[in-house]
Design an enzyme around this catalytic site. Sequence first.
Site, mmCIF file in Angstrom:
data_model
loop_
_atom_site.group_PDB
_atom_site.id
_atom_site.type_symbol
_atom_site.label_atom_id
_atom_site.label_comp_id
_atom_site.label_asym_id
_atom_site.label_seq_id
_atom_site.Cartn_x
_atom_site.Cartn_y
_atom_site.Cartn_z
ATOM 1 C CG HIS A 343 -2.003 -0.968 1.227
ATOM 2 N ND1 HIS A 343 -3.251 -0.742 0.711
ATOM 3 C CD2 HIS A 343 -2.005 -2.239 1.673
ATOM 4 C CE1 HIS A 343 -4.001 -1.823 0.857
ATOM 5 N NE2 HIS A 343 -3.257 -2.756 1.439
ATOM 6 C CE LYS A 534 -6.435 14.180 0.461
ATOM 7 N NZ LYS A 534 -6.571 12.953 -0.301
ATOM 8 N NE ARG A 535 -3.912 10.129 10.276
ATOM 9 C CZ ARG A 535 -3.690 9.233 11.222
ATOM 10 N NH1 ARG A 535 -4.599 8.310 11.466
ATOM 11 N NH2 ARG A 535 -2.598 9.262 11.950
ATOM 12 C CE LYS A 540 -2.505 10.922 3.361
ATOM 13 N NZ LYS A 540 -3.142 10.049 2.348
ATOM 14 C CB THR A 642 -10.072 5.062 -1.092
ATOM 15 O OG1 THR A 642 -9.568 5.390 0.205
ATOM 16 C CG2 THR A 642 -9.388 3.810 -1.592
ATOM 17 C CE LYS A 646 -13.916 6.124 0.903
ATOM 18 N NZ LYS A 646 -13.031 6.168 2.081
HETATM 19 C C1 Z15 Z 1 -2.494 3.514 4.708
HETATM 20 O O1 Z15 Z 1 -3.679 4.062 5.008
HETATM 21 C C2 Z15 Z 1 -2.077 3.441 3.389
HETATM 22 C C3 Z15 Z 1 -0.864 2.870 3.112
HETATM 23 C C4 Z15 Z 1 -0.084 2.371 4.130
HETATM 24 O O2 Z15 Z 1 1.092 1.801 3.863
HETATM 25 C C5 Z15 Z 1 -0.513 2.436 5.446
HETATM 26 CL CL1 Z15 Z 1 0.456 1.808 6.682
HETATM 27 C C6 Z15 Z 1 -1.709 3.016 5.734
HETATM 28 C C7 Z15 Z 1 -3.003 3.931 2.311
HETATM 29 C C8 Z15 Z 1 -2.343 4.680 1.165
HETATM 30 O O3 Z15 Z 1 -1.621 5.771 1.658
HETATM 31 C C9 Z15 Z 1 -3.424 5.135 0.192
HETATM 32 O O4 Z15 Z 1 -2.859 5.769 -0.934
HETATM 33 C C10 Z15 Z 1 -4.265 3.959 -0.269
HETATM 34 O O5 Z15 Z 1 -5.366 4.408 -1.021
HETATM 35 C C11 Z15 Z 1 -4.766 3.174 0.920
HETATM 36 O O6 Z15 Z 1 -3.711 2.809 1.778
HETATM 37 C C12 Z15 Z 1 -5.494 1.909 0.515
HETATM 38 O O7 Z15 Z 1 -4.746 1.163 -0.384
#
Ligand code: Z15
Length: 808
Positions: A343, A534-535, A540, A642, A646
């Site tokens: 991810h 978002k976070r 970002k 994601t 949405k």
């Molecule tokens: C996280 O929320 C994501 C990646 C990570 O390695 C961790 Cl530890 C947490 C996110 C990505 O930043 C995001 O781009 C992606 O859409 C999401 O995972 C689901 O794949």
Amino acid sequence: MEWLVYSVGKDARAATRRDWFHTVALAVRDRVVDRWMDTTRSYYHEDAKRVYYLSLEFLIGRLLTNSLSNLGIMDECRQALDRLGLSMEDVVDAEPDAALGNGGLGRLAACFLDSMASQGLPGYGYGIRYEFGLFEQRFENGWQVEYPEQWLQFGNPWEFARPEVLYPVQFYGRVEEFRDSVGERAYRWVDADRVLAMAYDTPVVGYGGETINTLRLWSARATRDFNFGHFNDGAYMKAVEQKILSENLSRVLYPNDATETGKELRLKQEYFFTSASLQDILRRYLQHHTSFDNLPNKAAIQLNDTHPAIGIAELMRLLVDQHALRWDNAWEITRATFAYTNHTLLPEALEAWPVRMIERVLPRHMQIIYEINAKFLNRTKAKAAGDNARLSRLSLIDERGERRVRMGNLAFLGSHHVNGVSALHTDLMKQTVFHDFHEEFPDRINNKTNGITPRRWLKQANPALSELITTRIGQGWISDLSQISALSEKAEDVVFREEFRRAKRKNKKRLAAYIARQTGEEVLVDSIFDVQVKRMHEYKRQLLNVLHTIALYNEMRDNPTVSWVPVTKIFAGKAAPSYHMAKLIIKLINDVAKVVNHDPSVHDNLKVVLLPNYNVTAAEIIIPAADLSEQISTAGMEASGTGNMKLALNGALTIGTLDGANVEIREHVGADNIFIFGMTADEVNDLRASGGFNPREVIASNPSLKRALDMISTGAFSPDDRNRYHPIVQALTDGGDHFLVTADFADYCRAQDAAMQLYRDQEEWTRKAILNTANMGWFSSDRTVNEYAEEIWDVHPVHPNHDGEGFR
Ligand code: Z15
């Protein structure tokens, strides 16, 4: 009513909103249980291949509306509450938000559960039942302050405790070598501490209520040794302390999104839930089978990131040490069972546990990892002798500095498929982190672009738009989102555009009321709702948005007679508690908001709000009300995103970089219906390779950027502490601007201007908004999950028998 009295134990006059929530939830739960048991029984009787989604996070949110909606009993329930003089909204609002996740990765797991159940796929979620979910965020004097999230405080009506489903999980101790019955070298893990994993099951209600799957979350319990021992005083207190300590395992979710902390407790959490899940999976398999050879035909285990990757060594241990399989046989079975999803490419998020720590906490696993590594490197050496640099990159052990286990490499090696989460991200995986592995195993990496569930993110969150869509194209889109493309032609229909706008306006009013309640700020419903939720993370680039906000503020002040398109900048998101820069950015947004919102010279043309405690529940109110969706990460850094999906599905136009799934969103909605700006991932890569750039030069050549930065650095937003933002200014200037905020600023402002000009033409804006909604069908998590099912898992839908016969 009887649930209120007999299960909640209250009489109607004394019942609180929370009592009513529990009452309704228990009533709904009763409608689920029979179908749940039918589903589980059907899987059992068909001996169906199941998929097990192992994830340290499940960001579920509230379940009442979700269950009512998926069961199709929303109206019935509303009417029943009406008759009791109760409002559905009040009851719904009494439910805590289950935040067993940080952000995208955890929410994706929750969307996948919904999609698997909605399509009849035999899918189980396995994770941890954290007592404390992601912290509650409040702002005190503009700074983020964290409070514990006690979501279980008043009980959880959705879960079923399974005190009989209990597995031992070991830590520490040492490994003993011995000779087995046929004189072969064998190993056992002795003198270890033991903790028990106890199961809690939550039914996962599929759309239509046909399939009800299971989310099984593990809670740590001390072993009985603690209760039965005979102690003198001191030892007794020590034993009780030990009991409490061992139960800390499932106490709290680590609040870092995509940054690894390296804490021992985290490693123990990862092993705890992975081991319990594997023991449970093997127990279920052995109900039907005596040999393990068929395991890969009956169980697909998906690793959600490397967090459960220790499971590869654990399955080897269970097969070799406990079930006496030969190594090569066990390895073949293991590899045919696991698949791994990556991810992120961010180096700070790639897990690498110190060898010393694994040796101590999981001594047998360290041996197994060495053995896997030795066999692999020997085979590779034989093929391509001499290239030591390559071998050391392929090694499971990072030998530079403190020796560490590269969990990504372990996950790759132990899996039959490895996937990225967007086309771009998967390409970059092949070029960067897994370059050598990709050469070695060219068929292993594949792409599975993320998706979102249309049930929660359109049907439930946006009833106004959902109802409009259904009146025009029927309700097939809810379970087959590709059907939403039928809206395309409606974009040319002036009446439909008017209705589409009316739905958006309704959602904007709802959000405006929420903003007023949360922040005290009044915003203009007719302004552009420009949303970045978002976070908080530097990559970002909330900072890019803030700089544009300040530049726009200055332009509005300089040109008060121009008829500006009013803009409301809406931010929300949590920062990891130890991420100082992200917390400083939060404070900056709040400081900018204070100045802008109280400056009469911009009239109501600009407002800035930062909503506290962003979570799934808040997202359900914010997203349907957005006009403009900010997806502005530095190209190459956001694996997928994601939230981008949405927002576009709910008719927001995206302003974004060619990063993550934005690339594919552009392909689907059309380049005319999205505002793309900034450097591409290749350009970013080239720029960095050629030694970077000088932000000072960029700033000097852009007066509006220079002015905005000067204001920040001279304390225009922090008169009480003029040096407050020195670290931010530093990072954007002499720090080299790693995230290329200044480099992308001019093009971002150009795209923002284009958006503001387009908004003046409401017909044209609405046309494009409709085309966004209409063309987002492919981004359903149903599509994503089906791709996994067909190309990775080889699992197929099962249609549960609900006759109540033949299965008893
Ligand atoms: C996280 O929320 C994501 C990646 C990570 O390695 C961790 Cl530890 C947490 C996110 C990505 O930043 C995001 O781009 C992606 O859409 C999401 O995972 C689901 O794949």
